[in-house]
Design a protein around this motif. Sequence first.
Motif, PDB file in Angstrom:
ATOM      1  N   VAL A  45      23.312   6.912  23.572  1.00  0.00           N
ATOM      2  CA  VAL A  45      21.871   7.125  23.714  1.00  0.00           C
ATOM      3  C   VAL A  45      21.136   6.100  22.873  1.00  0.00           C
ATOM      4  CG1 VAL A  45      21.974   9.591  24.223  1.00  0.00           C
ATOM      5  CG2 VAL A  45      21.891   8.828  21.835  1.00  0.00           C
ATOM      6  N   ALA A  46      19.934   5.779  23.300  1.00  0.00           N
ATOM      7  CA  ALA A  46      19.124   4.818  22.551  1.00  0.00           C
ATOM      8  C   ALA A  46      17.746   5.417  22.305  1.00  0.00           C
ATOM      9  CB  ALA A  46      19.020   3.502  23.316  1.00  0.00           C
ATOM     10  N   PRO A  47      17.592   6.166  21.224  1.00  0.00           N
ATOM     11  CA  PRO A  47      16.287   6.762  20.922  1.00  0.00           C
ATOM     12  C   PRO A  47      15.288   5.686  20.521  1.00  0.00           C
ATOM     13  CG  PRO A  47      17.788   7.119  19.101  1.00  0.00           C
ATOM     14  CD  PRO A  47      18.588   6.464  20.197  1.00  0.00           C
ATOM     15  N   GLY A  48      14.010   5.997  20.731  1.00  0.00           N
ATOM     16  CA  GLY A  48      12.982   5.002  20.422  1.00  0.00           C
ATOM     17  C   GLY A  48      12.221   5.300  19.154  1.00  0.00           C
ATOM     18  N   ASN A  49      12.449   6.462  18.595  1.00  0.00           N
ATOM     19  CA  ASN A  49      11.702   6.804  17.381  1.00  0.00           C
ATOM     20  C   ASN A  49      12.402   7.935  16.625  1.00  0.00           C
ATOM     21  OD1 ASN A  49      10.917   9.327  18.595  1.00  0.00           O
ATOM     22  ND2 ASN A  49       9.396   8.175  19.776  1.00  0.00           N
ATOM     23  N   LEU A  72      28.988  17.363  18.980  1.00  0.00           N
ATOM     24  CA  LEU A  72      29.307  15.984  19.362  1.00  0.00           C
ATOM     25  C   LEU A  72      29.483  15.134  18.110  1.00  0.00           C
ATOM     26  CD1 LEU A  72      26.534  15.611  22.090  1.00  0.00           C
ATOM     27  CD2 LEU A  72      28.960  16.125  22.462  1.00  0.00           C
ATOM     28  N   ALA A  73      30.298  14.134  18.216  1.00  0.00           N
ATOM     29  CA  ALA A  73      30.462  13.171  17.116  1.00  0.00           C
ATOM     30  C   ALA A  73      29.497  12.016  17.377  1.00  0.00           C
ATOM     31  CB  ALA A  73      31.892  12.656  17.080  1.00  0.00           C
ATOM     32  N   LEU A  74      28.497  11.908  16.522  1.00  0.00           N
ATOM     33  CA  LEU A  74      27.419  10.938  16.737  1.00  0.00           C
ATOM     34  C   LEU A  74      27.702   9.705  15.890  1.00  0.00           C
ATOM     35  CD1 LEU A  74      24.749  11.170  18.299  1.00  0.00           C
ATOM     36  CD2 LEU A  74      23.709  12.073  16.225  1.00  0.00           C
ATOM     37  N   TRP A  75      27.698   8.540  16.510  1.00  0.00           N
ATOM     38  CA  TRP A  75      28.033   7.320  15.767  1.00  0.00           C
ATOM     39  C   TRP A  75      26.807   6.398  15.725  1.00  0.00           C
ATOM     40  CZ3 TRP A  75      32.476   6.419  13.038  1.00  0.00           C
ATOM     41  CH2 TRP A  75      32.626   5.138  12.485  1.00  0.00           C
ATOM     42  N   PRO A  76      26.048   6.404  14.622  1.00  0.00           N
ATOM     43  CA  PRO A  76      24.845   5.563  14.554  1.00  0.00           C
ATOM     44  C   PRO A  76      25.194   4.077  14.476  1.00  0.00           C
ATOM     45  CG  PRO A  76      24.837   7.257  12.834  1.00  0.00           C
ATOM     46  CD  PRO A  76      26.215   7.201  13.401  1.00  0.00           C
ATOM     47  N   LEU A  77      24.334   3.300  15.061  1.00  0.00           N
ATOM     48  CA  LEU A  77      24.585   1.871  15.205  1.00  0.00           C
ATOM     49  C   LEU A  77      23.246   1.166  15.086  1.00  0.00           C
ATOM     50  CD1 LEU A  77      27.284   0.618  16.148  1.00  0.00           C
ATOM     51  CD2 LEU A  77      26.370   0.635  18.447  1.00  0.00           C
ATOM     52  N   LYS A 134      18.958   0.224  18.688  1.00  0.00           N
ATOM     53  CA  LYS A 134      18.443  -1.124  19.007  1.00  0.00           C
ATOM     54  C   LYS A 134      16.981  -1.119  19.414  1.00  0.00           C
ATOM     55  CE  LYS A 134      20.110  -0.752  23.763  1.00  0.00           C
ATOM     56  NZ  LYS A 134      21.142  -1.160  24.691  1.00  0.00           N
ATOM     57  N   ARG A 135      16.502   0.019  19.977  1.00  0.00           N
ATOM     58  CA  ARG A 135      15.089   0.039  20.410  1.00  0.00           C
ATOM     59  C   ARG A 135      14.138   0.166  19.235  1.00  0.00           C
ATOM     60  NH1 ARG A 135      14.330   4.886  23.939  1.00  0.00           N
ATOM     61  NH2 ARG A 135      12.245   4.057  24.341  1.00  0.00           N
ATOM     62  N   MET A 136      14.650   0.613  18.112  1.00  0.00           N
ATOM     63  CA  MET A 136      13.795   0.740  16.923  1.00  0.00           C
ATOM     64  C   MET A 136      13.838  -0.591  16.197  1.00  0.00           C
ATOM     65  SD  MET A 136      14.780   4.623  15.870  1.00  0.00           S
ATOM     66  CE  MET A 136      13.676   4.689  14.466  1.00  0.00           C
ATOM     67  N   LYS A 137      12.981  -1.491  16.607  1.00  0.00           N
ATOM     68  CA  LYS A 137      13.059  -2.852  16.073  1.00  0.00           C
ATOM     69  C   LYS A 137      11.696  -3.349  15.616  1.00  0.00           C
ATOM     70  CE  LYS A 137      13.973  -6.166  18.778  1.00  0.00           C
ATOM     71  NZ  LYS A 137      14.792  -7.066  19.550  1.00  0.00           N
ATOM     72  N   ARG A 138      10.969  -2.463  14.982  1.00  0.00           N
ATOM     73  CA  ARG A 138       9.670  -2.877  14.446  1.00  0.00           C
ATOM     74  C   ARG A 138       9.839  -3.486  13.058  1.00  0.00           C
ATOM     75  NH1 ARG A 138       5.855   1.890  13.902  1.00  0.00           N
ATOM     76  NH2 ARG A 138       7.810   2.931  13.398  1.00  0.00           N
ATOM     77  N   VAL A 173       9.587  -4.454   5.383  1.00  0.00           N
ATOM     78  CA  VAL A 173      10.129  -3.143   5.734  1.00  0.00           C
ATOM     79  C   VAL A 173      10.469  -3.211   7.215  1.00  0.00           C
ATOM     80  CG1 VAL A 173       9.707  -0.664   5.824  1.00  0.00           C
ATOM     81  CG2 VAL A 173       8.674  -2.041   3.999  1.00  0.00           C
ATOM     82  N   VAL A 174      11.719  -2.917   7.543  1.00  0.00           N
ATOM     83  CA  VAL A 174      12.160  -3.097   8.929  1.00  0.00           C
ATOM     84  C   VAL A 174      12.956  -1.891   9.427  1.00  0.00           C
ATOM     85  CG1 VAL A 174      12.287  -5.610   8.644  1.00  0.00           C
ATOM     86  CG2 VAL A 174      14.362  -4.250   8.369  1.00  0.00           C
ATOM     87  N   GLU A 175      13.033  -1.813  10.733  1.00  0.00           N
ATOM     88  CA  GLU A 175      13.808  -0.759  11.389  1.00  0.00           C
ATOM     89  C   GLU A 175      15.221  -1.277  11.706  1.00  0.00           C
ATOM     90  OE1 GLU A 175      10.647   2.195  13.430  1.00  0.00           O
ATOM     91  OE2 GLU A 175      11.231   0.503  14.666  1.00  0.00           O
ATOM     92  N   PRO A 176      16.096  -0.366  12.164  1.00  0.00           N
ATOM     93  CA  PRO A 176      17.510  -0.735  12.326  1.00  0.00           C
ATOM     94  C   PRO A 176      17.770  -1.864  13.320  1.00  0.00           C
ATOM     95  CG  PRO A 176      17.243   1.651  12.456  1.00  0.00           C
ATOM     96  CD  PRO A 176      15.871   1.066  12.405  1.00  0.00           C
TER      97      PRO A 176
END
Lengths: 479, 523
Positions: B61-65, B81-86, B110-114, B126-129
């Motif tokens: 999944v690719a959450p946006g916020n 579920l086993a959630l693997w952040p990236l 990847k969508r959190m790129k502000r 200050v940056v997002e992942p």
Amino acid sequence: MTTPPLDTAQLHARLATVVGADHVSAVPSGACYGGLLGAHLSADLHPRAVVRPASAEQLQRLAPMIAELGHGLWSSGNATGNGAQRGHPRKAGVLVDLGRMNRIIDVDRRGAFAVIEAGVTYAELAAHVRERDLPLWLDADTNGAHTVAGSIASRYTGLTPYGDHQAAVCGIEAVLANGALLRTGMGALPGSDCGARYKYGFGPALDGLFSRAHFGVVTRLGLWLMPAPRKFMPFALALPDLASMARTIDRLQPLMLDGGLGGHVLIAAHSSDAALLARLGNDAGRSSGAPPWTLYGALYGVPEMVEHHGQRLALALDSAPAAGQGAAWDARLRQLRGEALYNDADGHDACALSFTLLAPASGADVQALHHAVLTRLAEFAPRLSVQLARRYLTLTVELPDESVADGDAAGAALAAIKDLLGAGYGLHSSSPALAAELTARHTPAGLRHLYDGLHTALDPYAMLATRGKFTPDKARRKR
Amino acid sequence: MKASASPAQPIDAANGKRALDALRTALGKDWVFAAGDQALDAYRDDYALAPHGDTRPWAAVAPGNLKQIQKVLEIARRYKLALWPLSTGRNLGYGGAAARQAGALMLDLKRMKRIIEVNERAAYAVVEPGVSYLDLAARLRKLGGRLWVDSTGSPWGGPLGNFLERGVGYTPYGQHSDTQCGLQVVLADGTVVDTASGIKARTDNLYRYSHGAWVDGLFNQSNFGIVTRIGVQLMPAPAGYRPYLVTVDAEENLQALLDALRPLSLEGLLPGRPTLMTLPRAAAYGATRAQYQTGAGPLRAQAHSRLMAEQARGYWNLYGAFYGAEALLDVHVRELQNALRAVPGARLHFADTRADDAAFKCRAALMGGAPSMDEYKTLDWVGAGAHLDFTAVLPFDGDVAQSASEAARELCHAHGFDDCAEFQLEPRALRLEIRLIFEREVVAQQRAAHAAVSALAARFVSLGHGSPRAHLAFMDDTAASYRWSDDALAHASAAIKDVLDAQGVLAPGKSALWPGRHSGRRK
């Protein structure tokens, strides 16, 4: 888990089975452990015994014993109380005084680091370095009786390039509530000799949990020391008013940011210098005609580099950096060399109300802080000092004991802090008499939830610190 | 406390469908990728190792916020579920974008790129992942280039992910654990934690420590939370910059070189992260091994000689840089020249004579605050190459380093690899990074690289040299080596894991932190 309560004699006898009867006592009359046991603490919370272990192994045996008795475990490096725990247990118990654990395990000349036990004071470490003529500088607290570990736990700062004491720590050994003895970083690898050379091991870094908190009792640490600089150029500058101080901060800020000034810069109000001199038994600082503010700083390093930065400094200050004069200069000069200024072993010097605020390193901000503090606290004759670091500045406010006798000084201090936090400034530290209240009021929900979780994990019997119950998702449901 | 992998609990078909439906409702169908979706191919180790086994995810999944992350967490907890952040998934050489085990739900940020803030006066961002070094460098350039970015050799990765993996760069801001300032983290229960003041103070990204315990390090190399924002201190562009190269021909003069450099390093006169490369490591930037030797096995002496002559380099090649006004640069150079007098055969080179040195070009860019992709050219050393890295930390001591280097070379050669190693110089320690470059699709070479790292790890741990990073396949063994005092550190970390993430939904096995492994009491 708990056994029937022991009377004081029985408690002392039980503790003596670990450390010997000579090292268990009641809290000495009048001892405040740097304000840890001040008047702000209700009588029923005062520790029933002070115990002085000689080793981490003894502390490992004491911790489960104290838990089994249902008591709290309080800790302090020594009677000065610097680095005493934050968030003490809400129950009476046993105060562990680490003063006997004062072995200097190693001072490595080639690697410029020390490995010391938690009870080692700056005075002891300085003497060790001096006696061996090692080309290394410390960055000490003003009180040489402070323990090094305690200074770090308190996040005190000094003025040399190693003035961020937390950043100079490399590897911690600590006893947890369950008696486990852990080492962080490379120290956790058997046989590694990088425990005090490299800060990180593998996996999460727990080091930060042992400062400004009480998730365990630090028993040993690695400390980076500064190689003696080839050239040391200290300087002072009189600042006639707040506006000139603000202007000077703005002009120094780029030099601080790019590392041109390697250490911290101190700007002390006249009252702050005078109080220091009084503590040193010298009343010269009370003379009239002294400037309201004096700036102290130094350049450290290779001679040509020091001279280069000295020229930049001259441009920023409109005058070539020059040594100061008088008794206050003599004292501040020693601070700029990283030396302690006095030895006050009983810790009463730290009993006053004080707090330190954080702000961006700008003149406008220091003026705003100054205004807000005086609005609330002028009647208590606050002593102010500013430290300029690479990216921020701190304003330290001390309310002299003699001026807080009348009126609600603590209430006024809390109100001033509240004003400033509301205006977007940060809180660096506060004396123990304010800390409990500030922690309760100003720890945000998310961070508090995390702290509760960490306490649940590492201190399941809440013997080291008071905590809330960790219920997953609690913080979110509240919102 | 050595933990071992156990397969993730596979979700049954009915629950799997329900979980996917819930995820699609939460995020929109475009941002949920299930079995059969080609997008899942992205979540693998680009440099896969056959012995490590299958790590294919169940879905992604690719959450946006932040709110969507909290929703995904709710669903993960509900369906176990086993959630693997990236963040950017570029942890190349250590497992790339893959999870520790097969069957994970990849949480791709990847969508959190502000780029939330760039503060030029106080020099931080200050940056997002999802923000890469390339993104941040582009923004800084657009602002006028008054601030530098400290990029790793893989600039498509980003500051947040690199900090979490305890990565490094090469300018004076190269120890990324020391330049981080402020984090936003979502715990497994959805709680959002701001690690600085938590009140959005103007000093949150200026002062590293909070008023209470300093918790940021907990999220380094761990699975205690999902980091969604980071403050990164940036270096003000210096008045001047002068990259240099020191070459030393004889392999046995490593000791003399390092002992001569140690005092300078402690005094701060070797700023940044000077990097001392072996001949094959440096040569690989601009050459292929086939140009110098055909057939398998490590490069022979004759090839070494030719490489040294043709590329005008030594067996040892130290790439560093000085920063500041011209007058300061000259002092630096003089100090270095003075130190090198004690080192037989040492030569100091600058840009004017290294126009043909591809390694110099790449390192000069990285050390000069400009991201460079050229380090990946080193993989061409063997054709379609991949790499597996092994890193160890040693005292800054020439004698120890000489022995370690010989041990590393012997083991690399024994497994058929060239001695592609580099020492990264820190004031009191050396990081020895040994790179096994192998042919990506050749399973036998994957196995050889895996075996080489196993052998290196065993040898280095026995010498007391700990490893500060590890590929997914070696995380359990690496963590187990930090076993002092009855595994006290591992027990403490396990206790924290079990409280903060009682259901074990976050990245099981990351850094050997498996859920439910805490015994509760010290033995």
